[in-house]
Design a protein around this motif. Structure first.
Motif: not given
Length: 292
Positions: A68-97
């Motif tokens: 409808d044109g309304e805007m949800v404003v998200i600040t950088d501080a709010e973005m930084a609070e989002l959970p990122l379990s793999t932040q600064r980590t390359i997490d190996v999950l499985e091996f495939v061909p």
């Protein structure tokens, strides 16, 4: 090369500190937008569509626009609070061909370099991965975005290629796919196969191919430079901007003074008119009575 990200490869209970580098670079000739008449560069400014003012980068946030044109404003501080379990980590999950991955899912490729105290576990993972003839599927977060990734070995270096999520690959929905397929004669299929065989090579050698368009563009630029066909745009200094601003402010002050003076004079004239005594009307003369 300059490291663009630092983190670690998590492989079971082993953590290998690494530095990440962009493995590819765009070789296109960088062309700027300029004014054809004088070679001046075209600049773009960030401005607010509501108040029309230029917005400094520090005051810019992210926004999600609703239907409808309304805007949800998200600040950088709010973005930084989002959970990122793999932040600064390359997490190996499985091996495939490697053959089980469709290249359409590949996004960007990066080199992984071990940090000084992690060369041995890095080499162990590299050699084991190479010996297995498989690739590692991992999850990683780069620039506030979590992605799947493929780890493989290239030129004795671990290479990570980020991948698109399954819902980011569009389904091919074209009308011809819903129509009855055309009848293909065996001779036509045989001819197509013969053409493929005639152009087939045992391995892909990218060095055989060149970007002829880029080479021609570079030659054109070099010829213009050699022929002194260049334009030096007039320098725009900060002092000139200040002078223009001061001139504009002075003009505004002069205009304001002139407008105030005109208003004052008009008000003064009106006051003088009001202060003058009203003129008396001459009394009407009495007429002499007519003789009887």
């Amino acid at each position: 090369m300059r490291a663009m990200w630092k983190g670690s490869v998590s492989f079971g209970l082993v953590s290998i500190p690494i530095q990440m580098y962009a493995a590819t670079e765009n070789k296109n000739v960088s062309l700027r937008q300029v004014h054809e008449a004088d070679g001046g560069r075209i600049q773009y400014k960030r401005f607010c569509t509501i108040d029309g003012q230029e917005v400094p980068y520090a005051e810019i946030a992210k926004g999600y626009e609703l239907p409808d044109g309304e805007m949800v404003v998200i600040t950088d501080a709010e973005m930084a609070e989002l959970p990122l379990s793999t932040q600064r980590t390359i997490d190996v999950l499985e091996f495939v061909p490697l053959e089980s991955i469709d290249p359409i899912q590949y996004d960007r490729t990066y080199y992984l370099e071990p940090q000084k105290n992690a060369v041995k576990p890095y080499v162990v993972l590299r050699d084991a991965l190479h010996k297995s003839s498989q690739v590692a599927i991992a999850k990683v977060a780069v620039r506030q975005r979590e992605s799947m990734a493929v780890l493989r070995v290239h030129a004795d270096v671990l290479v990570m290629t980020t991948m698109l999520w399954p819902d980011e690959v569009r389904e091919p929905d074209f009308p011809f796919l819903r129509d009855d397929p055309p009848q293909i004669r065996p001779q036509e299929l045989t001819m197509a196969g013969s053409l493929i065989d005639s152009l087939a090579e045992p391995v892909f050698e990218p060095e055989k191919y060149k970007d002829h368009y880029r080479e021609a563009l570079e030659e054109m630029i070099e010829a213009k430079v050699a022929g002194d066909e260049t334009t030096k745009p007039a320098a725009v200094t900060a002092k000139a901007d200040v002078v223009d601003l001061m001139a504009a402010l002075q003009a505004s002050v002069d205009a304001a003074k002139k407008s105030r003076q005109s208003s004052s004079e008009a008000s003064s004239e009106a006051s003088e008119e009001d202060a003058k005594p009203a003129k008396k009307k001459p009394a009407a003369r009495k007429r002499a009575p007519k003789p009887a």
